[in-house]
Design an enzyme around this catalytic site. Structure first.
Site, mmCIF file in Angstrom:
data_model
loop_
_atom_site.group_PDB
_atom_site.id
_atom_site.type_symbol
_atom_site.label_atom_id
_atom_site.label_comp_id
_atom_site.label_asym_id
_atom_site.label_seq_id
_atom_site.Cartn_x
_atom_site.Cartn_y
_atom_site.Cartn_z
ATOM 1 N N THR A 89 0.910 -1.132 0.000
ATOM 2 C CA THR A 89 0.000 0.000 0.000
ATOM 3 C C THR A 89 0.943 1.174 0.000
ATOM 4 O O THR A 89 2.143 0.997 0.147
ATOM 5 C CB THR A 89 -0.858 -0.099 1.290
ATOM 6 O OG1 THR A 89 -1.645 -1.272 1.215
ATOM 7 C CG2 THR A 89 -1.729 1.100 1.535
ATOM 8 N N THR A 112 -4.229 1.981 -2.155
ATOM 9 C CA THR A 112 -3.670 0.648 -2.363
ATOM 10 C C THR A 112 -4.409 -0.132 -3.441
ATOM 11 O O THR A 112 -5.532 0.213 -3.813
ATOM 12 C CB THR A 112 -3.750 -0.154 -1.040
ATOM 13 O OG1 THR A 112 -3.035 -1.374 -1.156
ATOM 14 C CG2 THR A 112 -5.185 -0.487 -0.656
HETATM 15 N N1 GLY Z 1 -5.724 -3.923 1.693
HETATM 16 C C1 GLY Z 1 -5.245 -3.612 2.959
HETATM 17 C C2 GLY Z 1 -6.125 -2.710 3.722
HETATM 18 O O1 GLY Z 1 -6.918 -1.996 3.138
HETATM 19 O O2 GLY Z 1 -6.064 -2.683 4.918
#
Ligand code: GLY
Length: 587
Positions: free
Chosen positions: A398, A416
């Site tokens: 992310t 992300t």
């Molecule tokens: N995909 C990781 C989150 O959004 O926490």
């Protein structure tokens, strides 16, 4: 066994640029204000100048930092720079920067007015079902929510960035996109990390012909450090957004390319899903910690709720007296983290679909009740809190950036596509990767996702619902003024990583770069272990083991990009040395 005080009390509680690992510079800006180049553009805005400083940008990629800083230098504000950085990262850092994913942004005006949260998290397509990631016997089919076209949620980034710019920026979308389009069309020089990432993910990515064509050379090898990498299809996709606004993504040619990609591979996203996607303005979660106001992301992220919850528990302990990363500090932090992550599993989900007791979870009364359950000398086994099974840890990717402008306005943004390179699937003809964010739903209540996070009913798959996140863009105010702008990637570790920067600044009085660089710890209830980075002393580990903790040394966690605004207005940047392309730059 359920941890009863939680259930009872929630209801009752009222209610210089750095070339990162190579060179990290903490920037102290003492330059006088430039002539007011932006006055014309910003006329009418009620911004209060911050004394004696200009602006600063901290991102995970030097090129994104540079183009955003240029916006600030040319008179743009923090939001102009943020949207420019967001699109630039989509070009320069395809493993996490994106237009095929989603995220969360906090905007805190420099004049002390209300902090706003923008939720541009992906949504489940209308055809999604609760059992779509289970086989006929009700067993979870893990890779279906990770590496297939069904793994992709309806992307939110383009709509979110466009909305943020419209509400708080001064530039046109066309201007904000111009640097990204240039980087995509003319190319950029590949850094080591770019090559390493594509090398590591090669098997997963090369299954998809469009991904192979877009990100690898004709012989299938990744672009090498120092070589120039161009993305003409992505440049055209971005140009359509520049020409038509968000519609240039959610309708017309790009939307058609996404839907064709879905139809070829049994995916679910339709033209209507795209056309109907809307970002949302949310009330950020607010708490206080030792005289500071903490603002962080509200559901559908769990981040803000649990940062505030953990801070409330820890406020009752003399962490500064315990000492940074001492066994006493780590023990109390880990016990508090454990309690919060158990609550995450049970209560958190998209508040448009389920009731989440955010007020109770973040109340001081509840924090106090939880604190009473913590034994100062012994670890509380997670199995006594609630049973569950950990899953494998996938590499989380992310990316976070923080920006402050000369008026003291602050943007904290985390976005992300979930895993590194998301689903690995590139939309053929459009040149961008699709997220695999559907894995952040509970494929089946009680089953862990890729981060070992257990989800409950509250986070089950439903059409049009946003999947639970841990992303925690955070802004701390002191005496009503923006003070600390921070956030991190790191999957389930985002919450604890961001939390520790706040603790390092507030309790341990560290300077910005030290707070970002210091070794971190993490506990997420399940698995029942404290994960530590290198740099925690063996003596400390032994003391923790004597208290009953299992301590595991893992790889580096998170990549914080932070800015601190001192009371005299001086800006300090903290770029995370855990990413070799991190950079904090000011002007
Ligand atoms: N995909 C990781 C989150 O959004 O926490």
């Amino acid at each position: 066994m359920d941890r009863h005080p939680l259930q009872v009390d929630i209801g009752k509680a009222v209610s210089g640029r750095s070339l990162a690992a190579k060179l990290i510079i903490t920037l102290t800006l003492l330059l006088p204000l430039q002539p007011a180049v932006a006055d014309a553009i910003l006329e009418g805005q009620r911004h209060h100048p911050v004394k004696g400083v200009n602006g600063m940008v901290a991102t995970s990629h030097t090129l994104a930092t540079e183009v955003a800083l240029e916006v600030l230098e040319n008179g743009g504000n923090a939001m102009d720079a943020a949207v420019t950085a967001g699109f630039a990262l989509a070009v320069t850092q395809p493993r996490s920067g994106n237009i095929g994913g989603g995220g969360f942004m906090l905007y805190a005006p420099g004049n002390g007015e209300a902090v706003e949260a923008i939720d541009y998290r992906e949504k489940a397509p209308a055809a999604a079902t609760e059992t779509m990631f289970q086989d006929q016997d009700g067993n979870v089919v893990p890779n279906r929510s990770r590496f297939t076209h069904k793994a992709a949620g309806v992307p939110g980034t383009v709509a979110g960035l466009a909305m943020a710019l419209e509400r708080h920026g001064t530039l046109s979308l066309e201007r904000a996109l111009a640097p990204a389009i240039k980087l995509a069309r003319d190319g950029f020089t590949v850094p080591d990390r770019f090559t390493e990432g594509l090398e590591q993910a090669r098997d997963r990515l090369q299954r998809w012909p469009a991904t192979l064509d877009t990100f690898y050379k004709e012989d299938g090898s990744p672009w090498q450090p120092g070589e120039r990498f161009r993305q003409p299809e992505l440049a055209d996709t971005l140009q359509r957004i520049a020409d038509q606004g968000a519609k240039g993504f959610y309708e017309g040619e790009t939307a058609a390319l996404i839907v064709e990609e879905m139809e070829r591979h049994d995916g679910l996203i339709t033209l209507d899903d795209l056309k109907n996607y809307q970002p949302k303005i949310r009330q950020p979660v607010h708490g206080t910690y030792r005289g500071h106001d903490i603002y962080s992301m509200s559901p559908p992220s769990s981040g803000g709720t649990h940062i505030v919850q953990i801070l409330n528990i820890l406020e009752g302990y003399p962490l500064a007296g315990f000492g940074h990363n001492s066994a006493a500090s780590i023990h109390h932090m880990a016990e508090a983290m454990k309690l919060a992550y158990a609550d995450r599993a049970r209560y958190l989900g998209d508040t448009d679909f389920v009731d989440v007791p955010v007020e109770g979870l973040t109340s001081k009364a509840y924090g106090e009740a939880l604190r009473k359950t913590i034994d100062p000398d012994r670890a509380h086994p997670s199995s006594d809190i609630q049973a569950g099974n950990p899953g494998a840890h996938e590499s989380p990717e992310t990316t976070h950036f923080s920006i402050v402008d000369r008026w003291g306005n602050a943007v904290s943004n985390t976005y992300t596509i979930n895993f590194s390179y998301g689903s690995g699937i590139t939309v053929a003809g459009a040149g961008f990767l699709l997220n695999n964010e559907m894995d952040d739903f509970s494929a089946k209540p009680g089953e862990p996702n890729a981060y070992g996070l257990i989800g409950g009913e509250a986070n089950k798959v439903e059409p049009g619902k946003r999947m639970l996140s841990s992303m925690s863009p955070t802004i701390v105010r002191r005496d009503g003024r923006n003070y600390l702008v921070t956030g991190s990637p790191g999957g389930s570790r985002i919450i604890t990583t961001t939390l520790q920067v706040v603790l390092n600044v507030v309790d341990h009085n560290m300077n910005m770069q030290s707070a970002v660089s210091a070794p971190r710890i993490h506990h997420q209830w399940l698995p029942d272990e404290i994960r530590i980075e290198q740099g925690i002393s063996p003596d400390t580990v032994r003391l923790l083991e004597n208290k009953g903790h299992k301590v595991v040394t893992g790889s580096a966690m998170g990549a914080i990009q932070s800015i601190l605004i001192d009371s005299d207005g001086t800006l300090y940047g903290g770029a995370d040395p855990r990413r070799s392309t991190s950079s904090a730059m000011g002007y």
